[in-house]
Design an enzyme around this catalytic site. Sequence first.
Site, PDB file in Angstrom:
ATOM      1  N   VAL A 169      41.104  36.504  -7.121  1.00 15.16           N
ATOM      2  CA  VAL A 169      39.822  37.031  -6.629  1.00 15.16           C
ATOM      3  C   VAL A 169      39.733  36.348  -5.222  1.00 15.16           C
ATOM      4  O   VAL A 169      40.003  35.050  -5.200  1.00 15.16           O
ATOM      5  CB  VAL A 169      38.399  36.339  -7.606  1.00 15.16           C
ATOM      6  CG1 VAL A 169      37.206  36.645  -6.725  1.00 15.16           C
ATOM      7  CG2 VAL A 169      38.686  37.000  -8.895  1.00 15.16           C
ATOM      8  N   CYS A 170      39.281  37.117  -4.212  1.00 11.63           N
ATOM      9  CA  CYS A 170      39.241  36.619  -2.810  1.00 11.63           C
ATOM     10  C   CYS A 170      37.853  36.833  -2.306  1.00 11.63           C
ATOM     11  O   CYS A 170      37.392  37.702  -1.874  1.00 11.63           O
ATOM     12  CB  CYS A 170      40.154  37.481  -2.012  1.00 11.63           C
ATOM     13  SG  CYS A 170      40.611  37.137  -0.332  1.00 11.63           S
ATOM     14  N   ILE A 171      37.121  35.593  -2.381  1.00 13.28           N
ATOM     15  CA  ILE A 171      35.668  35.606  -1.705  1.00 13.28           C
ATOM     16  C   ILE A 171      35.710  34.263  -1.185  1.00 13.28           C
ATOM     17  O   ILE A 171      36.379  33.236  -1.465  1.00 13.28           O
ATOM     18  CB  ILE A 171      34.859  35.653  -2.769  1.00 13.28           C
ATOM     19  CG1 ILE A 171      34.569  34.623  -3.753  1.00 13.28           C
ATOM     20  CG2 ILE A 171      34.323  37.241  -3.224  1.00 13.28           C
ATOM     21  CD1 ILE A 171      33.379  34.723  -4.657  1.00 13.28           C
ATOM     22  N   ASN A 176      37.856  43.224  -3.181  1.00 17.68           N
ATOM     23  CA  ASN A 176      38.053  41.871  -3.108  1.00 17.68           C
ATOM     24  C   ASN A 176      38.662  41.128  -4.043  1.00 17.68           C
ATOM     25  O   ASN A 176      38.731  39.868  -4.255  1.00 17.68           O
ATOM     26  CB  ASN A 176      36.678  41.259  -2.904  1.00 17.68           C
ATOM     27  CG  ASN A 176      35.514  41.819  -1.930  1.00 17.68           C
ATOM     28  OD1 ASN A 176      34.848  42.496  -2.011  1.00 17.68           O
ATOM     29  ND2 ASN A 176      36.298  41.710  -0.461  1.00 17.68           N
TER      30      ASN A 176
END
Length: 169
Positions: A88-90, A81
Amino acid sequence: MTEQSALLLRKQLAELNKNPVEGFSAGLIDDEDIYKWEVVIIGPQDTLFEGGFFKAYLTFPYDYPLRPPKMKLITEIWHPNVAKNGDVCISILHEPGEDRFGYEKPEERWLPIHTVETIMISVISMLADPNSDSPANVDAAKEWREDPNGEFKRKVARCVRKSQEMAFD
């Protein structure tokens, strides 16, 4: 709006300094700019990231908390992620509202009630439990799914070691 967001960010920073939350520390990159934070995430116990010190920048929009900050890891990390450039990919950091791809429910995305603390807790739990369904790093996701204790584990261990060396520079 800038006044309100600056006040809110100052309040959150003061709160974190007064009552630190386990697993990360936060401060300003430059004392003159409340919109740019530096955070250090401590690799969560009993995960592959345990013992690591991962530095990231949080950049807040002037209309925070209506919109989420951007988060970029400066310390190299191998994680499904986190994009290779450190983004940061959430879900919690995605713009509020409907997901045009239909992966996420609106309540999983950014909400103005979120704080630096809730963001960081989500990021720490993301380290402990990667989501390989919509990865930002496809190679890491593939290794995590197919061989979490092989190549994936080795690459993470290398990042943890590097992060420990850099932490004391």
